[in-house]
Design a protein around this motif. Structure first.
Motif, PDB file in Angstrom:
ATOM      1  N   VAL A 557       0.850  -1.196  -0.019  1.00  0.00           N
ATOM      2  CA  VAL A 557      -0.042   0.035  -0.151  1.00  0.00           C
ATOM      3  C   VAL A 557       0.777   1.151  -0.157  1.00  0.00           C
ATOM      4  CG1 VAL A 557      -0.350  -0.147   2.647  1.00  0.00           C
ATOM      5  CG2 VAL A 557      -1.782   1.227   1.207  1.00  0.00           C
ATOM      6  N   ASN A 558       0.737   2.025  -0.930  1.00  0.00           N
ATOM      7  CA  ASN A 558       1.641   3.311  -1.166  1.00  0.00           C
ATOM      8  C   ASN A 558       1.048   4.504  -0.438  1.00  0.00           C
ATOM      9  OD1 ASN A 558       3.703   4.603  -2.055  1.00  0.00           O
ATOM     10  ND2 ASN A 558       3.375   4.055  -4.506  1.00  0.00           N
ATOM     11  N   ARG A 559       1.911   5.481  -0.500  1.00  0.00           N
ATOM     12  CA  ARG A 559       1.507   6.873  -0.069  1.00  0.00           C
ATOM     13  C   ARG A 559       1.162   7.743  -1.349  1.00  0.00           C
ATOM     14  NH1 ARG A 559       2.522   9.117   4.499  1.00  0.00           N
ATOM     15  NH2 ARG A 559       1.409  10.867   3.594  1.00  0.00           N
ATOM     16  N   GLN A 560       0.375   8.700  -1.274  1.00  0.00           N
ATOM     17  CA  GLN A 560       0.154   9.452  -2.328  1.00  0.00           C
ATOM     18  C   GLN A 560       1.037  10.220  -2.998  1.00  0.00           C
ATOM     19  OE1 GLN A 560      -0.170  10.704   0.605  1.00  0.00           O
ATOM     20  NE2 GLN A 560      -0.017  13.161   0.473  1.00  0.00           N
ATOM     21  N   LEU A 594      -0.780   6.540   9.304  1.00  0.00           N
ATOM     22  CA  LEU A 594      -1.915   5.714  10.133  1.00  0.00           C
ATOM     23  C   LEU A 594      -2.868   4.879   9.092  1.00  0.00           C
ATOM     24  CD1 LEU A 594      -2.509   8.085  13.302  1.00  0.00           C
ATOM     25  CD2 LEU A 594      -1.678   5.546  13.217  1.00  0.00           C
ATOM     26  N   ALA A 595      -3.068   5.531   8.114  1.00  0.00           N
ATOM     27  CA  ALA A 595      -3.890   4.997   7.175  1.00  0.00           C
ATOM     28  C   ALA A 595      -3.346   3.806   6.310  1.00  0.00           C
ATOM     29  CB  ALA A 595      -4.448   6.002   6.119  1.00  0.00           C
ATOM     30  N   VAL A 596      -1.848   3.808   6.152  1.00  0.00           N
ATOM     31  CA  VAL A 596      -1.000   3.025   5.670  1.00  0.00           C
ATOM     32  C   VAL A 596      -1.049   1.650   6.782  1.00  0.00           C
ATOM     33  CG1 VAL A 596       1.333   2.195   5.091  1.00  0.00           C
ATOM     34  CG2 VAL A 596       0.102   4.163   4.129  1.00  0.00           C
TER      35      VAL A 596
ATOM     36  N   ILE B 165     -16.572   1.083  -0.614  1.00  0.00           N
ATOM     37  CA  ILE B 165     -16.130   0.005   0.668  1.00  0.00           C
ATOM     38  C   ILE B 165     -15.508   1.556   1.583  1.00  0.00           C
ATOM     39  CG2 ILE B 165     -14.267  -1.187   1.814  1.00  0.00           C
ATOM     40  CD1 ILE B 165     -14.664  -3.156  -0.358  1.00  0.00           C
ATOM     41  N   ARG B 166     -16.157   1.382   2.720  1.00  0.00           N
ATOM     42  CA  ARG B 166     -15.461   2.229   3.878  1.00  0.00           C
ATOM     43  C   ARG B 166     -14.475   1.526   4.587  1.00  0.00           C
ATOM     44  NH1 ARG B 166     -19.405   3.785   7.748  1.00  0.00           N
ATOM     45  NH2 ARG B 166     -17.693   5.556   8.326  1.00  0.00           N
ATOM     46  N   PRO B 167     -13.115   1.866   4.298  1.00  0.00           N
ATOM     47  CA  PRO B 167     -12.245   0.997   4.952  1.00  0.00           C
ATOM     48  C   PRO B 167     -12.142   1.100   6.360  1.00  0.00           C
ATOM     49  CG  PRO B 167     -11.129   2.665   3.566  1.00  0.00           C
ATOM     50  CD  PRO B 167     -12.525   2.693   3.457  1.00  0.00           C
ATOM     51  N   ILE B 168     -11.242   0.416   7.098  1.00  0.00           N
ATOM     52  CA  ILE B 168     -11.138   0.173   8.399  1.00  0.00           C
ATOM     53  C   ILE B 168     -10.627   1.829   8.598  1.00  0.00           C
ATOM     54  CG2 ILE B 168      -9.481  -0.478  10.364  1.00  0.00           C
ATOM     55  CD1 ILE B 168     -10.137  -3.342   9.339  1.00  0.00           C
ATOM     56  N   GLY B 169     -10.907   2.422   9.780  1.00  0.00           N
ATOM     57  CA  GLY B 169     -10.210   3.690   9.987  1.00  0.00           C
ATOM     58  C   GLY B 169     -10.430   5.006   9.168  1.00  0.00           C
ATOM     59  N   GLU B 170     -11.497   4.595   8.150  1.00  0.00           N
ATOM     60  CA  GLU B 170     -11.854   5.876   7.348  1.00  0.00           C
ATOM     61  C   GLU B 170     -12.179   7.050   7.951  1.00  0.00           C
ATOM     62  OE1 GLU B 170     -15.704   5.929   5.868  1.00  0.00           O
ATOM     63  OE2 GLU B 170     -15.043   6.692   3.730  1.00  0.00           O
TER      64      GLU B 170
END
Lengths: 676, 676
Positions: A557-560, A594-596, B165-170
């Motif tokens: 999973v990448n960053r923007q 944190l999203a990553v 999908i609303r991912p975990i921690g959205e």
């Protein structure tokens, strides 16, 4: 029915239908009046009738000073070198005060009478001489030690009539309008009402609002949750809103998705409430019972309103006859289930209704015009409620759009206001002016530090500490490059940045020269921090290096784009001659560390590049790879501003440094160093 | 002691002394933390600690739509003319959702799974296709009637991974900072805190404030009053202020002016309170016990502060040991007795103290810069808190000073804000800019109609009705000519005027030509009204005409220069060839009809010229003499403004006309007629 998808009608039409139905039912004005004692519990209540003074205040001529009541005409001849002596009349009690002057006024001439501040002035007197302006005399004409009880007083200046007297009605005259109906009582109002002779006050009854959460998937606050469980907190938000708008709120237990149970509970709630809020069940999904319930108990007025978020709103009137009123009708509002939709629906439909029921005047929101920091798109035909953070940067008032998700309650928590995009506006470009309805005072906005750029957990700690020092730190996470662009546009007070120059190996400076050629800035080190790979506990796939990212069994999973972490990854992929297209998930972008971490924690990805603190936060393992510098880039014009002073001081606060140093992978040795 | 007049010290020094004493006593920060249930009663409480997310929200990948969970890669080839069919997997319960994909992922390929909005997305899926975008199929490949339970679905477009999908921690990621300490909880905050897994919240304890009214002259609200009695409402205002600032208030019964009783009660109150407010007894008068009480129980820090109103403030710390803390000290604030002084003292000293005890950040007031409408003088050396009405007239933001009397609580009721004139400023001319600390929102100011001129009771009725229509009518009574002058300066939206031209016998128009040669105005009739002599019930002195005013046994009370009633009197005195100097009391001026009536009612004068309604209001007799026209003079630029529209409509509202016609001596036949 529930399978027929709802047809949204314009907001204004929905409001009109509701208003008409309420008018027809005789439920549009104040619901009732109650007389309550005039004590501190009356605070915040709304006057149902104007308050008129029962008695004047003061209700007698009151001395405004400690001194001697006299007749002004007796002092006329007094001069510095021609003093006048007045005999002091002994206190005779209340009778003395009320008695009219004796028939031959002359007998009373030449008298003085001691009064304290607030004492009634005898009717024969028409002025007060302050005690410090008289010479007290004893029987023999010498100076008396009894300042307040001398035998006579000597004065050396004339006093005009009515000096140092608070005449009857100085504050309020009996019968005068003191406060209008519809006025919400503040502390000083209570004083004024008491002061003009009232001991009770007639106020509008508090509207009673029943709040019914429905949904089999809901669990009450405080219970453990499993996937699919939704913590039921809409009723909490709605109840608190109702209370803050002057109503009484009753939260009902969660009703499962069973038509008969919902119907019975609505009917029950309507009996002793003025409004029923039926929460959830108003989407087009399988829980959609609200519309049927309303139809079965009365009239469904509206099913679907063209507002975002919040369109699946239901408005209806149900029959709820009672002994005194066999025609009694009660409005029901079906509030959508998503938390942001629910809260905004209440602002749009419930607040104005409560205001009418309380007799409050129409209120206009506090608004400002601000510039959008980025472009927004908006659904055609809907009134769009865009949550924004608002900050003043130099001359610009800026509105940074927050998350649009109607499940993202933190977008309301963080919102400084709402920009309402009218139906017909399909979108607005960056820089467009929008009218923002403020949730905060403008004074609050002036103490907001607007940080746009890369996010670091240290900023959260900083926000926490700055709050105590009267500063708000609003940070928008757009990555390091995005932050520098914001600074160039004059749209931020500072930007967090950790951009590695692949050529020089130096952080930030190359990019600053490139992005900010004309903006003098200071660069202040915040932290050194470790970047590495975030992996599930135990590192089940044995991921050890950047090279592992191209393994076919590894998803990333990448960053923007523009994020410093992304630049770092690209730099190392380049060093190793690797093709980003070989990395599965390279195109999946998240905006924060944190999203990553959350993506890895949930199994959506096997790994991502990020910082150790994010791994620790979500109980992941961390494979350290690189050390990098995270700086604050601050335009010179803000660097020495009052606004930022507490932030810069914080960098040298031992307690704060210690708290940051305690974060895993953080190094504070350079914190506060001015790089340039 | 109490005979030594107090020595005022600068406000800043007083604050510093108090702060130092509190710091030395360890009483400067949050007083204590309590953990309370997370329900609607937490509204308005202040977080004592930052709130961090315990769980993520959503805490699982949630479907954002009613639809079918799929693998995005299974849809890659779908096109309009090349549909893809996916078999629908039957619901298998929660286990199905949580299970990782089977070891050989292929077995699961080509599946779809129905999910409602909010349902967890199975771990093997990574996208949701909304139900309206699929064709439901039955076993035979025909269209199924079971939209949610078909055997298979046909899709004609690919979906990208993670769509719908609303991912975990959205919304919130576990461990994330959700709210900082020192934050006052709003409705949406309660939702966010619940949504991230909390069921309680740790907030600052409410400071407990004891309020002790003292003074033998005080009587409780609701008791009959005699001259010299003062209705004790300061404790009510103070309690309501304390509550509105987040504290708990306990009002004690009135303590008479007996040193030992006051001392014992202060000592008692200190035991279970964090702050004692000792009201009254702080002037230099005979009730001055507060300072001695504080000295006897601890340390007197300040006696007298250079602020107006409110200078006799007392600050002290008293000893109040308890079991857990033998060194315990409690601050005492001696609050002056005059109501305006009391309320402002609380704003200056109590509010900041409560804010610190609650851990609230420093708050800056909302301020505006406005122009003074008239000159003010200010005591040298004192910080002067000037109450002002604020209104926006055209481009000008205006501040009209209200009564300076510290006994005039209505000056605070009517105040839109406070202009703080720093020590050293001895006065300011009309037109000077002042910074006003607002009590109201700017939106409120924009809906304020600023009326300056002659007063009529109809304006009160009007204010009352306009409040319901979202307008505030702020009227300053400066007489008819004063109103025209205000219009010339652009400082009012309208002026009430009843100026008789002695030459033409016409009302207002002559004066308008004279005062407003360059300002186009509309003149709208408000009422015809009778002017006459106000006399006590039964008219004991048999006053029948203007000629009676020169009788030696008759004292008169006059209106101020420029008042229409004064012009009327002078006109008739002139007609009769009478010398104003023959009228005893001609020089005594009041600013309103009601004030004239009050003067007659109290016996201060035998008669005055005024309107019948004022006589009726104060139960006086009325000797009708003249009929006059009272008009509204409105500059053309405001005449057709939105702001004034409700006011002009009101003139044609039958209910309003009826209410005015019911006033004695009022004629509404011309109401609303446009004279020019």
């Amino acid at each position: 029915m529930s399978d027929v998808y709802l047809h949204d009608i314009p907001l204004e039409e929905a409001q009109q239908r509701m208003e008409k139905a309420l008018r027809d039912a005789g439920r549009l004005g104040v619901l009732g009046i109650e007389e309550i004692p005039l004590d501190e519990h009356a605070l915040g209540r709304v006057l149902a009738e104007p308050v008129q003074a029962l008695i004047s205040s003061p209700h007698y001529h009151a001395s405004a000073m400690d001194g001697f009541a006299v007749r002004a005409e007796d002092t006329e001849d007094a001069e510095l070198n021609n003093p006048v002596v007045l005999k002091v009349r002994p206190p005779l009690g209340a009778q003395d005060v009320q008695e009219p002057p004796a028939a031959d006024g002359k007998e009373e001439a030449g008298w003085a009478y001691y009064v304290d501040t607030g004492d009634p002035v005898p009717l024969w007197a028409d002025a007060v001489i302050p005690i410090e302006n008289v010479e007290p005399l004893d029987e023999q004409g010498g100076i008396s030690a009894q300042a307040r009880r001398p035998a006579a007083i000597r004065i050396r200046a004339a006093v005009p009539p009515w000096s140092h007297i608070r005449p009857i009605g100085e504050d309020m005259v009996a019968t005068q309008l003191v406060l209008p109906a519809g006025h919400k009582l503040r502390p000083v109002d209570l004083g004024a009402i008491a002061g003009c002779g009232h001991s009770t006050v007639r106020v509008a009854k508090r509207p009673r609002v029943a709040i019914l959460p429905t949904g089999t998937e809901l669990v009450p606050v405080g219970q453990p949750v499993r996937p699919g469980d939704i913590i039921e907190y809409n009723s909490l938000v709605l109840a608190a809103q109702v209370i803050s708008w002057g109503g009484q709120a009753d939260r009902f237990p969660i009703t499962p998705d069973v038509f008969e149970q919902i119907r019975d509970r609505v009917a029950e709630a309507a009996r002793d409430h003025d409004l029923v809020l039926l929460n959830a069940g108003s989407s087009a999904g399988s829980e959609d019972f609200s519309a049927r319930v309303v139809s079965s108990l009365g009239e469904l007025l509206v099913h679907g309103v063209a507002v975002r978020p919040g369109h699946p709103v239901i408005l209806g009137m149900i029959h709820s006859p009672c002994d005194g009123d066999p025609q009694r009708k009660v409005p029901v509002i079906g509030v959508p289930g998503y938390p942001v939709s629910a809260a905004l629906t209440a602002e749009i439909f419930v607040q104005p209704l409560l205001a009418r029921w309380l007799g409050l005047p129409e209120q206009e929101d506090e608004t400002v015009v601000a510039q959008l920091t980025r472009k927004v798109t908006s659904p055609a035909g809907d009134v769009d409620y865009l949550r924004v953070a608002v900050g003043q940067v130099g001359d610009k008032l800026l509105a940074a759009p927050l998350s649009r998700g109607s499940g993202v309650i933190t977008s309301l928590v963080r919102a400084d206001g709402i920009a309402i995009l009218p139906a017909g506006v399909q979108g607005l470009p960056a820089g467009a002016p929008v009218e923002v309805h403020l949730y905060r005072s403008r004074a609050d906005l002036k103490r907001t530090i607007f940080a746009i750029g890369s996010h670091d957990i240290t900023l959260d700690l900083m926000a926490q500490r700055l709050a105590v020092h009267g500063r708000r730190l609003a940070s928008a996470n757009v990555g390091s490059q995005g932050g520098l662009v914001a600074l160039r546009r004059g749209e931020a007070h500072l930007a967090g940045s950790h951009l590695l120059d692949p050529e020089s190996g130096e952080y930030n400076l190359t990019y600053i020269r490139q992005y900010l050629p004309d903006t003098p800035v200071r660069v202040v080190s915040l932290v050194g921090r470790e970047q590495g790979l975030l992996v599930p506990r135990g590192n089940p796939k044995g991921i050890r290096s950047i090279e592992d990212l191209v393994r076919p069994d590894v998803t990333f999973v990448n960053r923007q784009r523009g994020a410093g972490t992304r630049v770092l990854l690209d730099y190392h992929l380049g060093l190793l001659g690797m093709d980003p297209r070989q990395v599965r998930g390279y195109e999946r972008e998240e905006y924060t560390h944190l999203a990553v971490a959350a993506a890895v924690s949930s199994g959506r990805a096997d790994t991502g590049l990020g910082i150790a603190a994010a791994a620790q936060a979500l109980d992941l393992d961390f494979v350290p790879l690189f050390q990098e510098r995270y700086d604050l880039v601050i335009p010179v014009e803000y660097y020495s501003s009052d606004l930022l002073a507490p932030l810069l001081e914080l960098l040298h606060d031992p307690e704060f440094r210690e708290a940051v140093a305690a974060l895993p992978g953080y190094d504070v040795s350079q914190m506060g160093n001015v790089v340039v």
